[in-house]
Design a protein around this motif. Structure first.
Motif, mmCIF file in Angstrom:
data_model
loop_
_atom_site.group_PDB
_atom_site.id
_atom_site.type_symbol
_atom_site.label_atom_id
_atom_site.label_comp_id
_atom_site.label_asym_id
_atom_site.label_seq_id
_atom_site.Cartn_x
_atom_site.Cartn_y
_atom_site.Cartn_z
ATOM 1 N N THR A 188 -48.433 -14.010 -10.838
ATOM 2 C CA THR A 188 -49.552 -13.152 -10.437
ATOM 3 C C THR A 188 -49.490 -11.782 -11.102
ATOM 4 O O THR A 188 -50.452 -11.012 -11.011
ATOM 5 N N SER A 220 -51.231 -19.577 -17.945
ATOM 6 C CA SER A 220 -49.983 -19.093 -17.339
ATOM 7 C C SER A 220 -48.767 -19.543 -18.155
ATOM 8 O O SER A 220 -47.820 -20.140 -17.627
ATOM 9 N N THR A 233 -56.003 -22.133 -14.979
ATOM 10 C CA THR A 233 -55.240 -22.769 -13.892
ATOM 11 C C THR A 233 -55.988 -22.785 -12.560
ATOM 12 O O THR A 233 -55.566 -23.479 -11.636
ATOM 13 N N ALA A 234 -57.068 -22.022 -12.433
ATOM 14 C CA ALA A 234 -57.846 -22.038 -11.191
ATOM 15 C C ALA A 234 -59.277 -22.511 -11.430
ATOM 16 O O ALA A 234 -60.127 -22.391 -10.547
ATOM 17 N N LYS A 256 -55.593 -14.785 -10.839
ATOM 18 C CA LYS A 256 -54.358 -15.233 -11.480
ATOM 19 C C LYS A 256 -53.551 -16.034 -10.469
ATOM 20 O O LYS A 256 -53.315 -15.591 -9.351
ATOM 21 N N THR A 257 -53.165 -17.230 -10.867
ATOM 22 C CA THR A 257 -52.345 -18.086 -10.012
ATOM 23 C C THR A 257 -50.874 -17.742 -10.201
ATOM 24 O O THR A 257 -50.475 -17.140 -11.192
ATOM 25 N N THR A 299 -46.754 -19.438 -9.053
ATOM 26 C CA THR A 299 -45.878 -20.383 -8.348
ATOM 27 C C THR A 299 -44.470 -19.805 -8.416
ATOM 28 O O THR A 299 -43.863 -19.774 -9.492
ATOM 29 N N ALA A 359 -46.622 -20.739 -3.096
ATOM 30 C CA ALA A 359 -47.924 -20.750 -3.765
ATOM 31 C C ALA A 359 -48.567 -19.376 -3.640
ATOM 32 O O ALA A 359 -48.619 -18.806 -2.543
ATOM 33 N N TYR A 406 -51.743 -16.462 -5.212
ATOM 34 C CA TYR A 406 -52.970 -16.232 -5.976
ATOM 35 C C TYR A 406 -53.433 -14.801 -5.731
ATOM 36 O O TYR A 406 -53.358 -14.281 -4.605
ATOM 37 N N GLY A 458 -49.621 -22.581 -7.029
ATOM 38 C CA GLY A 458 -50.599 -21.600 -6.573
ATOM 39 C C GLY A 458 -52.026 -22.015 -6.848
ATOM 40 O O GLY A 458 -52.928 -21.747 -6.047
ATOM 41 N N GLY A 459 -52.266 -22.685 -7.983
ATOM 42 C CA GLY A 459 -53.627 -23.093 -8.322
ATOM 43 C C GLY A 459 -54.203 -24.094 -7.348
ATOM 44 O O GLY A 459 -55.390 -24.055 -7.021
ATOM 45 N N ALA A 463 -55.159 -20.758 -4.363
ATOM 46 C CA ALA A 463 -56.492 -20.435 -4.894
ATOM 47 C C ALA A 463 -57.625 -20.932 -3.989
ATOM 48 O O ALA A 463 -58.623 -20.214 -3.812
#
Length: 639
Positions: free
Chosen positions: A332, A388, A530-531, A545-546, A548, A573, A575, A598-599, A603
């Protein structure tokens, strides 16, 4: 022979003179004593009249303080978040009851009374004056109040009293923002004495313990009133001589939007994590959710030890994860890493590298892996953010070094308190050489810097810090202190709380902001982002922005397998994002502990928040593509 008998001749004159002298002395003594008595009487009746009258009135007249009503708390739209509700208690006056045990037994036939309550009541009756009321049962239900009320005519000395108690209608969804009130402790009483506020809190039983209730205690409390009453030598009140009403505490209007708050809480669905939403243009906190949570109403009347033990679970519901949870920020912060690299001329928007799926330091065997084992191929700064790409940011971190990274990130609030208006907050960690030496007594290694490039290593951040840093990017450098309170309503009317702006983040080239923003736009709107799959159906344009975040370290040759890892050791996760893309109005950070990517996990919750905020001003699907193209052209023109 005859004896001679002496005769004593009395001197009446001498005896008379002696008596006269004694009488005069006695009379003079009496006069002196009477004079002293008269002088004292004069002094008491005339000179000290006011003093003794005040003392007499002090025994006859008492001032009884009356507590003020606590201020009500509203959200930004006027919805009540904290109010004062009447709580009924059943009380008995012993001197008005012939057989108190029989009366209690009669009451027990009407409503349920525990043996513990009965014993406590009889003990209190013995210790209390007979003309004063004693509580038999507190917190009566509406049904119990009705049952007792219709029977009061045959229960002399029994009465129902109502007192105002704090109530939180939205319960656990708002706990960590609102906090709660509870009975004043000895420590708090001592603090009140130290601050010389005894008169203000003379009649107060409850005080703010956490959150807004504690931070704005003085505004919410108000000023006590009093009753001037006449009493006898046993303390019985005969009549009320004078009364001054208390002043209501100030009503507070928060920046919180309860609809967004509840949507966020429902979206977390009890999972460990948090959601923070800010207005990037002034720092207003639109939502702040920490999960799991608890019902603050439990603390208002005094929580039982059994109920409190339930809150000491490993999930830690008492902790405000939004401000006290310190997590590795993971990917992130890659847009921020891109910014510092652009500022230091490490890269330009056209700089690209070949990503084989790993990064290796010169003359070092260890390989730092990318999340995509086969790599991303040729990658520039935009693609690195959109997909990412870890390898790109490993290289940036290595070339920058810890000193430049650390000093740059401090401008975005990492490693420092945000200044949000609640006391429960951590500063988290923005590591540096000095920090590591002080904390671990070790030097800083290059490998530490490499991991820092993807938001790992020693770097931790709170969700609120992540939301604040995202708001700074969204507004191209504007910095505001997060503010929960929006306005207060007092004697002077509605007082708006101004935004607390700080020194803005100024870059060498303003276009660097646009590059970072465009990279975040690609994350959401580019098919390779990614999202993208989460936001492709949205009828508004956002950026994000995702992330992990690894919770435990992995060996170089070890593959991450979620099924073989304990649930609490799985990745977090994350975001961050903002919307709309042009002229942003809301910035969000989402953190879910041990949820995975995270995505796919964080998200979607961000989208729920954006949907709720934007539902009255969204773009139609037909206009979305046109708007996106216009914004891209606008960005290119500014660059």
């Amino acid at each position: 022979m005859f004896s001679r008998q002496r005769t004593h001749i009395r001197n009446n004159t001498a005896e008379s003179n002696l008596f006269t002298r004694r009488a005069i002395i006695a009379f003079f003594g009496v006069c002196v004593l009477v004079g002293i008595l008269l002088i004292n009487l004069y002094n008491i009746q005339v000179n000290s009249h006011e003093s003794y009258q005040t003392r007499a009135n002090g025994n006859r007249i008492k001032l009884i303080p009356t507590p003020p009503n606590r201020g009500v708390i509203f959200d930004r739209n006027g919805v009540i978040l904290a109010e004062n509700r009447p709580v009924h208690s059943l009380e008995l006056v012993a001197e008005q009851i012939k057989d108190i045990k029989k009366t209690v037994a009669s009451i027990a036939e009407i409503i349920a009374l525990s043996e513990e309550a009965k014993q406590r009541f009889f003990k209190s009756v013995k210790a209390q004056r007979r003309f004063k009321s004693v509580v038999l049962k507190s917190r009566l239900t509406a049904e119990e109040v009705a049952k007792i009320s219709v029977q009061l005519h045959r229960l002399p000395g029994v009465k129902i009293e109502a007192r105002l108690k704090r109530y939180y209608p939205f319960g656990e969804s708002l706990t960590h923002v609102m906090g709660y009130v509870g009975r004043i402790t000895r420590k708090e009483q001592q603090a009140i004495i130290d601050k010389e506020q005894e008169a203000i809190y003379a009649a107060t039983r409850d005080i703010g313990k956490q959150g807004i209730e504690k931070y704005y205690q003085e505004l919410l409390h108000g000023k006590p009133g009093y009753k001037e009453v006449e009493v006898n030598n046993r303390g019985r009140i005969f009549r009320v001589l004078n009364e001054q009403l208390p002043e209501h505490g100030q009503d507070l209007y928060l920046n919180i939007d309860i609809n967004i708050q509840q949507k966020a809480y429902e979206a977390l669905a009890g999972r460990r994590g948090s959601v923070v939403a800010l207005d990037p243009n002034n720092g207003a906190v639109l939502a702040m959710v920490s999960s799991p949570s608890y019902d603050p109403n439990l603390f208002v009347h005094g929580i039982s030890s059994k109920e409190y033990k339930k809150l000491l679970s490993p999930d830690k519901p008492l902790i405000n994860r939004a401000t006290q949870g310190a997590y590795p920020p993971a990917s992130t912060i890659k847009q921020l890493m891109a910014l510092v690299a652009l500022e230091e001329n490490i890269v330009t928007e056209h700089t690209s590298i070949d990503d084989p799926g790993w990064y290796q330091l010169p003359n070092v065997k260890r390989k730092f892996k990318d999340h995509l084992a086969w790599g991303h191929g040729k990658v520039d700064v935009y693609k690195a953010m959109a997909k990412s790409c870890d390898t790109y940011f490993y290289d940036i971190a290595y070339r920058l070094g810890i000193d430049k990274i650390s000093s740059f990130m401090y401008q975005f609030g990492f490693g420092e308190y945000t200044g949000v208006d609640i006391h429960e907050e951590k500063s988290a960690i923005m590591p540096s050489r000095g920090w590591k030496r002080a904390r671990h007594n070790q030097p800083w290694y290059v490998g530490d810097t490499i991991s820092l490039g993807i938001g790992q290593s020693y770097w931790t951040a709170t969700p609120l810090q992540l939301a604040k840093s995202t708001a700074i990017v969204a507004t191209s450098g504007e910095v505001f202190t997060p503010q929960i309170l929006g306005a207060s309503q007092g004697e002077l009317g509605l007082l708006q709380i101004p935004a607390d702006d700080s020194q803005p983040v100024v870059l060498k080239q303003h276009k660097h902001w646009r590059i970072a923003q465009k990279g975040m736009w690609d994350v959401v709107n580019d098919p390779g982002g990614t999202a993208y799959n989460v936001f492709k159906s949205a009828n508004y344009v956002s950026a994000g922005k995702t992330g992990t975040a690894q919770v435990i370290g992995m060996a170089e040759d070890e593959e991450y397998d979620e099924t073989k890892i304990a649930e609490r050791h799985r990745d977090n996760a994350m975001y961050v994002g903002y919307a709309p893309y042009i002229n942003p109005e809301i910035a969000v950070s989402v953190t879910i502990e041990n949820a995975g990517g995270g995505g796919s996990n964080a998200a979607p919750i961000a989208k729920i928040i954006f949907d709720e905020y934007m539902n009255n001003r969204t773009l139609s699907f037909d206009n979305k593509l046109t708007t996106v193209n216009q914004q891209v052209e606008q960005i290119n023109g500014q660059q």
